[in-house]
Design a protein around this motif. Structure first.
Motif, mmCIF file in Angstrom:
data_model
loop_
_atom_site.group_PDB
_atom_site.id
_atom_site.type_symbol
_atom_site.label_atom_id
_atom_site.label_comp_id
_atom_site.label_asym_id
_atom_site.label_seq_id
_atom_site.Cartn_x
_atom_site.Cartn_y
_atom_site.Cartn_z
ATOM 1 N N SER A 18 0.798 -1.225 0.000
ATOM 2 C CA SER A 18 0.000 0.000 0.000
ATOM 3 C C SER A 18 0.826 1.268 0.000
ATOM 4 C CB SER A 18 -0.936 0.018 1.221
ATOM 5 O OG SER A 18 -1.839 -1.061 1.184
ATOM 6 N N SER A 19 2.064 1.185 0.474
ATOM 7 C CA SER A 19 2.771 2.455 0.674
ATOM 8 C C SER A 19 4.267 2.434 0.357
ATOM 9 C CB SER A 19 2.579 2.923 2.124
ATOM 10 O OG SER A 19 3.006 1.937 3.036
ATOM 11 N N PHE A 20 4.808 1.320 -0.162
ATOM 12 C CA PHE A 20 6.251 1.332 -0.430
ATOM 13 C C PHE A 20 6.604 2.362 -1.487
ATOM 14 C CE2 PHE A 20 5.085 -1.518 -3.922
ATOM 15 C CZ PHE A 20 5.962 -1.145 -4.936
ATOM 16 N N ALA A 21 5.701 2.566 -2.461
ATOM 17 C CA ALA A 21 5.976 3.552 -3.510
ATOM 18 C C ALA A 21 6.054 4.956 -2.933
ATOM 19 C CB ALA A 21 4.894 3.474 -4.584
ATOM 20 N N LEU A 22 5.212 5.233 -1.951
ATOM 21 C CA LEU A 22 5.244 6.552 -1.304
ATOM 22 C C LEU A 22 6.549 6.750 -0.550
ATOM 23 C CD1 LEU A 22 3.781 9.174 -0.512
ATOM 24 C CD2 LEU A 22 2.807 7.942 1.423
ATOM 25 N N ALA A 122 -5.421 19.161 10.812
ATOM 26 C CA ALA A 122 -5.383 20.031 9.637
ATOM 27 C C ALA A 122 -3.997 20.048 9.011
ATOM 28 C CB ALA A 122 -5.807 21.447 10.017
ATOM 29 N N MET A 123 -2.947 20.006 9.843
ATOM 30 C CA MET A 123 -1.596 19.929 9.298
ATOM 31 C C MET A 123 -1.423 18.642 8.498
ATOM 32 S SD MET A 123 2.140 19.715 11.150
ATOM 33 C CE MET A 123 1.909 17.979 11.509
ATOM 34 N N LEU A 124 -1.881 17.526 9.060
ATOM 35 C CA LEU A 124 -1.774 16.253 8.342
ATOM 36 C C LEU A 124 -2.574 16.294 7.045
ATOM 37 C CD1 LEU A 124 -0.836 13.357 8.157
ATOM 38 C CD2 LEU A 124 -2.757 12.682 9.606
ATOM 39 N N ALA A 125 -3.781 16.875 7.085
ATOM 40 C CA ALA A 125 -4.591 16.987 5.874
ATOM 41 C C ALA A 125 -3.893 17.839 4.819
ATOM 42 C CB ALA A 125 -5.963 17.584 6.210
ATOM 43 N N GLY A 126 -3.227 18.912 5.257
ATOM 44 C CA GLY A 126 -2.498 19.761 4.321
ATOM 45 C C GLY A 126 -1.332 19.049 3.675
ATOM 46 N N ILE A 127 -0.680 18.152 4.423
ATOM 47 C CA ILE A 127 0.411 17.347 3.862
ATOM 48 C C ILE A 127 -0.120 16.356 2.834
ATOM 49 C CG2 ILE A 127 2.107 15.556 4.450
ATOM 50 C CD1 ILE A 127 2.424 16.998 7.176
ATOM 51 N N LEU A 128 -1.280 15.759 3.144
ATOM 52 C CA LEU A 128 -1.824 14.705 2.289
ATOM 53 C C LEU A 128 -2.520 15.242 1.043
ATOM 54 C CD1 LEU A 128 -3.402 12.354 4.991
ATOM 55 C CD2 LEU A 128 -1.138 12.188 3.940
ATOM 56 N N PHE A 129 -3.091 16.438 1.124
ATOM 57 C CA PHE A 129 -3.931 16.946 0.037
ATOM 58 C C PHE A 129 -3.241 16.981 -1.329
ATOM 59 C CE2 PHE A 129 -5.583 20.549 -2.463
ATOM 60 C CZ PHE A 129 -6.869 20.079 -2.698
ATOM 61 N N ALA A 322 -3.876 5.436 -1.816
ATOM 62 C CA ALA A 322 -3.649 4.799 -0.520
ATOM 63 C C ALA A 322 -3.972 5.730 0.640
ATOM 64 C CB ALA A 322 -2.193 4.338 -0.418
ATOM 65 N N LEU A 323 -3.841 7.035 0.415
ATOM 66 C CA LEU A 323 -3.984 7.994 1.499
ATOM 67 C C LEU A 323 -5.341 8.690 1.537
ATOM 68 C CD1 LEU A 323 -0.438 9.620 1.270
ATOM 69 C CD2 LEU A 323 -1.274 8.091 3.065
ATOM 70 N N LEU A 324 -6.241 8.323 0.636
ATOM 71 C CA LEU A 324 -7.553 8.978 0.617
ATOM 72 C C LEU A 324 -8.286 8.799 1.945
ATOM 73 C CD1 LEU A 324 -9.069 8.334 -2.939
ATOM 74 C CD2 LEU A 324 -8.524 10.533 -1.875
ATOM 75 N N GLY A 325 -8.248 7.590 2.480
ATOM 76 C CA GLY A 325 -8.910 7.350 3.760
ATOM 77 C C GLY A 325 -8.322 8.195 4.868
ATOM 78 N N ALA A 326 -6.983 8.304 4.872
ATOM 79 C CA ALA A 326 -6.320 9.123 5.887
ATOM 80 C C ALA A 326 -6.682 10.591 5.724
ATOM 81 C CB ALA A 326 -4.806 8.935 5.797
#
Length: 396
Positions: A18-22, A122-129, A322-326
């Motif tokens: 799910s996340s090795f590419a990231l 919100a910080m985490l959401a800003g990183i993921l967006f 992979a990160l949409l749920g997060a």
């Protein structure tokens, strides 16, 4: 027994695929070469595998670990902060040391986890967006690979959610292999090996990368990890868990790994009754997952070579799926309290902007702006008692 072992195998494969590419994309974003990125992934597999084997055997509970996925997303977002991987490695070491310190000095752990939820989320959401919009961009720029990948993810998100991201990654790998051909196997980084990186302790990189990495790893991974374990009746003592994961993070940092932490989503697979009816036997699942991580580490070089052969937008798109749920969880948590929505949105916008001021990245400034907004917009009336929040409407 067999069913318990299989639960661990599934958890490890799901977590890796799910996340090795990231992880690879994040390490490259902060200056890693192909060989250093492969070494970093290998180191994380070893650190994750060993901690998943040793601690469950000692504690006889299904405590499990994973690399910091939000941390890897932070590395992608921090590309403008540094291209010196030695300086990034110094930041990784500081992050690991702070995790150890959190275990030895509980007040530090409490201070980090007491950062107001709207700001941290919100910080985490800003990183993921920016990462989560990559599938849209990829569908335009690389439709032959991206569209089938998204369709497979969408199909399995309905039928078998646990396998949606690994299947999307498989479709992407097939597409990459068709485009790149056998040249992928000629990459020197295919052979797994650890490559020492002499750390450089740059104060600006530590503040803009090391501290946010520590915060998102603690608030975004370790705290939910403890909560998941508590849900299934396991009260983990923080000290051995944090000291072990922090020390393993520091060891991995010397060969390119960014951080490991308590698992959360995959932990639910191994700590739940699905792994074993008897709670006293579920630790076997985490041990089996650790063994699988060690085996997957052997393929870290090949995984890195495939990622390096891919158009960058495809790898980011896989990570976005992979990160949409997060992202959904982070946004929901950030906006949960109506009185703090302006604070949360301000933190989100500054973090998502990617700005770097005085050499310090946007994740740090998002926290600063969020703190200032929370203090400035604290609702009070003339008598000093709480008043209706700024920006709140009747339908909130």
């Amino acid at each position: 027994m067999f069913h318990t072992v299989v639960a661990g195998v599934i958890a490890a494969i799901t977590g890796f695929a799910s996340s090795f590419a990231l992880v690879i994309a994040g390490l490259v974003a902060v200056g890693a070469s192909d060989a250093q990125a492969a070494s970093g992934l290998f180191a994380l597999c070893l650190a994750t595998g060993l901690t998943c084997i040793v601690l469950p055997i000692v504690m006889r509970v299904p405590v499990s670990f994973a690399w910091s996925t939000p941390g890897a997303a932070l590395l992608v977002a921090a590309a403008s902060t540094t291209q010196d991987f030695a300086a990034a490695t110094g930041a990784f070491l500081v992050c690991g040391a702070l995790i150890v310190l959190s275990g030895l000095w509980p007040a530090l752990g409490r201070a980090i986890t007491s950062i107001p939820k709207p700001i941290a989320s919100a910080m985490l959401a800003g990183i993921l967006f920016p990462i989560c919009i990559a599938p849209v961009t990829a569908a335009i720029e690389q439709p032959a690979i991206a569209i089938p990948m998204v369709l497979v993810w969408l199909l399995l998100a309905r039928l078998a959610p646990r396998w949606a991201v690994p299947a999307a990654m498989l479709v992407a790998v097939i597409g990459i292999a068709v485009v790149a051909g056998p040249a992928v196997l000629g990459n020197d980084a295919v052979v797994p090996r650890l490559e020492f990186v002499a750390p450089v302790f740059d104060p600006f990189v530590i503040v803009s990368l090391g501290l946010p990495l520590f915060i998102v790893t603690m608030a975004g991974q370790n705290v939910p990890g403890f909560a998941v374990m508590s849900t299934f009746g396991y009260r983990l003592p923080p000290r051995p868990v944090l000291v072990t994961s922090g020390a393993a993070s520091m060891a991995a940092a010397l060969t390119g790994g960014h951080a490991i932490n308590l698992a959360a989503i995959t932990a639910a697979i191994m700590a739940s009754p699905e792994a074993a009816p008897d709670p006293r036997r579920r630790w076997i699942a985490t041990v089996s997952s650790g063994v699988v991580y060690l085996l997957l580490g052997v393929g870290a070089g090949l995984a890195a070579a495939i990622v390096q052969a891919s158009p960058p937008i495809i790898i980011t798109a896989v990570a976005g799926l992979a990160l949409l749920g997060a992202l959904v969880t982070a946004i929901s948590s950030a906006l949960e309290a109506p009185a703090q929505r302006i604070t949360a949105i301000g933190t989100f916008l500054v973090t998502a902007s990617g700005v770097a001021i005085a050499g310090i990245g946007s994740a740090f400034w998002g926290l600063v702006v969020g703190g200032v907004l929370m203090l400035w917009l604290r609702p009070q009336n003339a008598a000093g008692s709480p008043a209706p929040a700024v920006g709140r409407h009747d339908d909130d």
